[in-house]
Design an enzyme around this catalytic site. Structure first.
Site, PDB file in Angstrom:
ATOM      1  N   TYR A 135      62.601 -41.498  54.916  1.00 45.53           N
ATOM      2  CA  TYR A 135      63.582 -40.818  54.053  1.00 45.53           C
ATOM      3  C   TYR A 135      63.742 -39.385  54.537  1.00 45.53           C
ATOM      4  CZ  TYR A 135      66.313 -39.318  50.132  1.00 45.53           C
ATOM      5  OH  TYR A 135      67.354 -38.839  49.372  1.00 45.53           O
ATOM      6  N   GLN A 196      68.176 -44.979  45.010  1.00 44.98           N
ATOM      7  CA  GLN A 196      68.790 -46.222  45.522  1.00 44.98           C
ATOM      8  C   GLN A 196      68.357 -46.491  46.962  1.00 44.98           C
ATOM      9  OE1 GLN A 196      70.327 -43.639  44.261  1.00 44.98           O
ATOM     10  NE2 GLN A 196      72.046 -42.933  45.492  1.00 44.98           N
ATOM     11  N   ASN A 219      63.763 -35.155  46.643  1.00 44.11           N
ATOM     12  CA  ASN A 219      63.785 -34.493  45.328  1.00 44.11           C
ATOM     13  C   ASN A 219      63.082 -35.355  44.273  1.00 44.11           C
ATOM     14  OD1 ASN A 219      65.596 -36.496  44.616  1.00 44.11           O
ATOM     15  ND2 ASN A 219      67.393 -35.166  44.618  1.00 44.11           N
ATOM     16  N   GLN A 264      60.278 -20.461  51.493  1.00 43.14           N
ATOM     17  CA  GLN A 264      60.061 -21.706  50.762  1.00 43.14           C
ATOM     18  C   GLN A 264      60.869 -21.740  49.476  1.00 43.14           C
ATOM     19  OE1 GLN A 264      58.453 -24.334  52.452  1.00 43.14           O
ATOM     20  NE2 GLN A 264      58.985 -22.651  53.810  1.00 43.14           N
ATOM     21  N   HIS A 267      64.324 -23.470  49.403  1.00 41.00           N
ATOM     22  CA  HIS A 267      64.500 -24.922  49.451  1.00 41.00           C
ATOM     23  C   HIS A 267      65.066 -25.478  48.150  1.00 41.00           C
ATOM     24  CE1 HIS A 267      62.901 -26.210  53.259  1.00 41.00           C
ATOM     25  NE2 HIS A 267      61.867 -25.432  53.136  1.00 41.00           N
ATOM     26  N   GLU A 332      50.426 -26.321  49.383  1.00 43.71           N
ATOM     27  CA  GLU A 332      50.994 -27.047  50.526  1.00 43.71           C
ATOM     28  C   GLU A 332      50.852 -26.184  51.794  1.00 43.71           C
ATOM     29  OE1 GLU A 332      55.253 -27.265  50.547  1.00 43.71           O
ATOM     30  OE2 GLU A 332      55.268 -28.995  51.893  1.00 43.71           O
ATOM     31  N   HIS A 333      51.347 -24.942  51.693  1.00 44.58           N
ATOM     32  CA  HIS A 333      51.229 -23.995  52.817  1.00 44.58           C
ATOM     33  C   HIS A 333      50.431 -22.794  52.366  1.00 44.58           C
ATOM     34  CE1 HIS A 333      55.359 -25.812  53.342  1.00 44.58           C
ATOM     35  NE2 HIS A 333      54.804 -26.111  54.506  1.00 44.58           N
ATOM     36  N   ASP A 366      57.331 -25.111  59.993  1.00 46.60           N
ATOM     37  CA  ASP A 366      58.388 -25.995  59.490  1.00 46.60           C
ATOM     38  C   ASP A 366      59.188 -26.610  60.630  1.00 46.60           C
ATOM     39  OD1 ASP A 366      57.802 -25.665  56.868  1.00 46.60           O
ATOM     40  OD2 ASP A 366      59.423 -24.262  56.411  1.00 46.60           O
ATOM     41  N   GLU A 420      24.166 -63.477  43.237  1.00 45.50           N
ATOM     42  CA  GLU A 420      25.463 -63.393  42.536  1.00 45.50           C
ATOM     43  C   GLU A 420      25.892 -64.760  41.999  1.00 45.50           C
ATOM     44  OE1 GLU A 420      28.330 -61.620  45.229  1.00 45.50           O
ATOM     45  OE2 GLU A 420      27.433 -59.632  45.049  1.00 45.50           O
ATOM     46  N   HIS A 425      29.145 -69.400  48.926  1.00 44.85           N
ATOM     47  CA  HIS A 425      28.918 -68.293  49.862  1.00 44.85           C
ATOM     48  C   HIS A 425      27.567 -68.495  50.550  1.00 44.85           C
ATOM     49  CE1 HIS A 425      32.009 -66.271  47.463  1.00 44.85           C
ATOM     50  NE2 HIS A 425      32.007 -65.236  48.297  1.00 44.85           N
TER      51      HIS A 425
HETATM   52  N1  LIG Z   1      57.706 -31.503  51.813  1.00 40.54           N
HETATM   53  C1  LIG Z   1      58.544 -31.476  52.855  1.00 40.54           C
HETATM   54  O1  LIG Z   1      58.175 -31.649  53.992  1.00 40.54           O
HETATM   55  C2  LIG Z   1      59.985 -31.208  52.608  1.00 40.54           C
HETATM   56  C3  LIG Z   1      60.887 -31.097  53.677  1.00 40.54           C
HETATM   57  C4  LIG Z   1      62.221 -30.909  53.401  1.00 40.54           C
HETATM   58  C5  LIG Z   1      62.645 -30.858  52.076  1.00 40.54           C
HETATM   59  N2  LIG Z   1      61.720 -30.952  51.087  1.00 40.54           N
HETATM   60  C6  LIG Z   1      62.101 -30.974  49.682  1.00 40.54           C
HETATM   61  O2  LIG Z   1      62.924 -32.130  49.512  1.00 40.54           O
HETATM   62  C7  LIG Z   1      63.812 -31.900  48.447  1.00 40.54           C
HETATM   63  C8  LIG Z   1      65.203 -32.276  48.897  1.00 40.54           C
HETATM   64  O3  LIG Z   1      66.004 -32.446  47.766  1.00 40.54           O
HETATM   65  P1  LIG Z   1      67.582 -32.608  47.842  1.00 40.54           P
HETATM   66  O4  LIG Z   1      68.069 -32.782  46.451  1.00 40.54           O
HETATM   67  O5  LIG Z   1      68.136 -31.517  48.644  1.00 40.54           O
HETATM   68  O6  LIG Z   1      67.836 -33.948  48.677  1.00 40.54           O
HETATM   69  P2  LIG Z   1      67.380 -35.454  48.482  1.00 40.54           P
HETATM   70  O7  LIG Z   1      67.867 -36.187  49.672  1.00 40.54           O
HETATM   71  O8  LIG Z   1      65.935 -35.559  48.180  1.00 40.54           O
HETATM   72  O9  LIG Z   1      68.150 -35.985  47.186  1.00 40.54           O
HETATM   73  C9  LIG Z   1      69.524 -36.203  47.171  1.00 40.54           C
HETATM   74  C10 LIG Z   1      69.798 -37.491  46.414  1.00 40.54           C
HETATM   75  O10 LIG Z   1      69.355 -37.378  45.065  1.00 40.54           O
HETATM   76  C11 LIG Z   1      70.119 -38.266  44.279  1.00 40.54           C
HETATM   77  N3  LIG Z   1      70.486 -37.639  43.012  1.00 40.54           N
HETATM   78  C12 LIG Z   1      70.964 -36.387  42.844  1.00 40.54           C
HETATM   79  N4  LIG Z   1      71.248 -36.195  41.534  1.00 40.54           N
HETATM   80  C13 LIG Z   1      70.962 -37.349  40.895  1.00 40.54           C
HETATM   81  C14 LIG Z   1      71.030 -37.770  39.542  1.00 40.54           C
HETATM   82  N5  LIG Z   1      71.453 -36.962  38.571  1.00 40.54           N
HETATM   83  N6  LIG Z   1      70.647 -39.029  39.235  1.00 40.54           N
HETATM   84  C15 LIG Z   1      70.180 -39.864  40.201  1.00 40.54           C
HETATM   85  N7  LIG Z   1      70.107 -39.508  41.502  1.00 40.54           N
HETATM   86  C16 LIG Z   1      70.485 -38.274  41.839  1.00 40.54           C
HETATM   87  C17 LIG Z   1      71.367 -38.620  45.042  1.00 40.54           C
HETATM   88  O11 LIG Z   1      71.336 -39.984  45.304  1.00 40.54           O
HETATM   89  C18 LIG Z   1      71.239 -37.853  46.342  1.00 40.54           C
HETATM   90  O12 LIG Z   1      71.601 -38.670  47.431  1.00 40.54           O
HETATM   91  C19 LIG Z   1      63.661 -30.421  48.063  1.00 40.54           C
HETATM   92  O13 LIG Z   1      62.862 -30.368  46.909  1.00 40.54           O
HETATM   93  C20 LIG Z   1      62.920 -29.792  49.239  1.00 40.54           C
HETATM   94  O14 LIG Z   1      62.080 -28.737  48.855  1.00 40.54           O
HETATM   95  C21 LIG Z   1      60.412 -31.153  51.321  1.00 40.54           C
HETATM   96  N1  LIG Z   2      59.105 -26.269  54.222  1.00 48.06           N
HETATM   97  C1  LIG Z   2      59.470 -27.683  54.164  1.00 48.06           C
HETATM   98  C2  LIG Z   2      58.266 -28.457  53.733  1.00 48.06           C
HETATM   99  O1  LIG Z   2      57.757 -28.015  52.558  1.00 48.06           O
HETATM  100  C3  LIG Z   2      59.940 -28.235  55.472  1.00 48.06           C
HETATM  101  C4  LIG Z   2      61.172 -27.647  56.031  1.00 48.06           C
HETATM  102  C5  LIG Z   2      62.193 -28.262  56.648  1.00 48.06           C
HETATM  103  N2  LIG Z   2      63.077 -27.332  57.036  1.00 48.06           N
HETATM  104  C6  LIG Z   2      62.632 -26.163  56.679  1.00 48.06           C
HETATM  105  N3  LIG Z   2      61.480 -26.345  56.060  1.00 48.06           N
HETATM  106 ZN   LIG Z   3      60.643 -24.901  54.773  1.00 45.41          ZN
END
Ligand SMILES: NC(=O)c1ccc[n+]([C@@H]2O[C@H](COP(=O)([O-])OP(=O)(O)OC[C@H]3O[C@@H](n4cnc5c(N)ncnc54)[C@H](O)[C@@H]3O)[C@@H](O)[C@H]2O)c1
Ligand SMILES: N[C@H](CO)Cc1c[nH]c[nH+]1
Ligand SMILES: [Zn+2]
Length: 438
Positions: A135, A196, A219, A264, A267, A332-333, A366, A420, A425
């Protein structure tokens, strides 16, 4: 002080514990409403397959498509994105991919075995997953770097079939994401996201193959869906919003530290950014940098929201108290922006990734330092690790008894099995005792 963008905390405040807990508590954001909506999305995809995926993508990502071919990208399309990139971006992706690959090659575990004196062999065989689902988030921002971080370890592990999903809200394709998929060696991409996409990978649809494990951040809808399908498929972890915790001894440029926190915070409104120091004047200087630099950011509104909800400048008594907070938060970081990071790192027990010294901006990790940027969040670094080659492999135990080994072990097993009351066995083991002497 009240109208500042970031909260101020001190361990001397009587309500310090409750204020800190409120900042750390992301799980509570996952409401019953979200759970219900994710459950119904998963049920719908299980029941109606592609038709549900198409309809949900129309609803959540505003893509007006009639069939799955419009949500599928071929290897040719990915190659075309790579070819179309400016040379500078191709170069940067290639450098990052090479460094990430080199780092992960070192993680590759080997199968092993050993022989006992009587000829019995014991060992462990490491095998890759057959098919992994990756994903890649794409809602608020597109993440080409996450393509590399998820796909490269899978390749290094030996996974033959990697299925990538990435949402493309309003149908906007991000060429860098596609090019990153090409350089990382992905053959199939579906432009779907959210719960989905997770459900489709977990259960399979007419078009999307069921995978063995789903990896990658996302998310709250993605995280909740991954939790729900765990067991049906494997998952890497529940990665929450990004987090950074900086420990500063007061010697780093406050402007650098403010930008590290923003990196961070930008994001997500739920991202967490904290800085701990025992130097009160230095904290004031960082606060001033934050106020001055925040309006210069492109994503200033997201940063402001994130800092005011989950950001903090924390004054502690000393270095010892700072490290005890670090281990409690298990970030995390972690940036150790101090003169002697080697000395401090000895005392860090829980953190996803540790960035050592004033020059090591978390942002380098990152993108291109080499280690993985998919890391445990929300305190889960207490018990889990960065995404790695090991997430795409599993281990089988190997046991081959010599006739003599079967006799020796048979006697021990028989006693334990009868203890047992499991006589089949016991008799199975006993059948082979001294069988070579008959
Ligand atoms: N830990 C990591 O390595 C890392 C790296 C990059 C991003 N992130 C995190 O990932 C997350 C990305 O989130 P994003 O929202 O930008 O993208 P995402 O791809 O996670 O989510 C988008 C999807 O959420 C769904 N969605 C949105 N609103 C909705 C609703 N009301 N009901 C049902 N589904 C819904 C939609 O289907 C959409 O395609 C951020 O929190 C970011 O901090 C983490
Ligand atoms: N900081 C995110 C992980 O927590 C990863 C990322 C992607 N692009 C930029 N930053
Ligand atoms: Zn980042």
């Amino acid at each position: 002080m009240d109208n500042q963008s970031i909260q101020r905390l001190s361990t001397q405040q009587p309500d310090f514990e409750s204020r800190l807990n409120a900042l750390l508590d992301w799980e509570s954001v996952s409401s019953a409403e979200i759970q219900q909506s994710v459950d119904s999305i998963i049920a719908d995809v299980r029941r109606r397959g592609d038709a549900a995926v198409i309809e949900l993508t129309r609803r959540f990502d505003r893509l007006d498509v009639q069939d799955m071919s419009a949500l599928t990208l071929t290897a040719d399309r990915l190659a075309q994105a790579w070819e179309g990139l400016p040379e500078e971006q191709r170069q940067a992706l290639a450098v990052a991919a090479d460094r990430i690959r080199a780092y992960h090659e070192r993680q590759k575990p080997e199968s092993w075995s050993y022989q006992e004196a009587d000829g019995t062999m014991l060992g462990q065989k490491v095998t890759p997953l057959d098919r992994a689902g990756v994903y890649v988030p794409g809602g608020k921002a597109a993440y080409p770097s996450s393509v590399l971080m998820n796909v490269i370890p899978a390749h290094v592990a030996g996974v033959e079939d990697i299925v990538m999903v990435v949402p493309t809200p309003d149908g906007v394709l991000n060429e860098l994401v596609l090019a990153a998929a090409h350089v990382a060696g992905v053959a199939r991409v579906f432009t779907i996201g959210g719960a989905q996409a997770v459900a489709a990978l977990a259960y399979g649809t007419e078009t999307i193959p069921k995978v063995d494990k789903i990896v990658g951040p996302g998310n709250i809808f993605v995280a909740t869906a991954k939790r729900a399908v765990f067991g049906q498929v494997g998952i890497d972890m529940i990665a929450g919003p990004s987090e950074i915790l900086v420990v500063s001894d007061g010697g780093t440029d406050p402007d650098w530290l403010a930008m590290d926190l923003f990196s961070q915070a930008e994001h997500d409104e739920d991202a967490q950014a904290m800085l701990i120091s025992w130097d009160a004047r230095h904290l004031e200087a960082v606060a001033e940098s934050i106020e001055r630099l925040l309006p210069t950011l492109e994503r200033a509104e997201i940063v402001r929201a994130s800092l005011s909800r989950r950001g903090a400048l924390v004054l502690v008594d000393d270095e010892t108290q700072a490290l005890s907070l670090v281990n409690r938060i298990a970030p995390e970081h972690l940036e150790l922006s101090v003169e002697e990071p080697q000395r401090l790192v000895e005392q860090v027990r829980h953190a996803g990734a540790i960035f050592m010294g004033r020059y090591t901006a978390e942002a380098l990790g990152d993108y291109c330092a080499g280690p993985n940027h998919v890391l445990p969040t929300s305190g889960t670094a207490r018990f889990s690790s960065p995404l790695g080659v090991y997430d795409f492999q599993k281990r089988s135990s190997l046991i081959q008894c010599s006739p003599q080994g079967a006799s020796t072990l048979g006697r021990t097993a028989s006693v334990l099995a009868r203890g047992e009351s499991l006589t089949a066995h016991a008799r199975s083991a006993e059948n082979r005792i001294d069988s070579d002497k008959h």
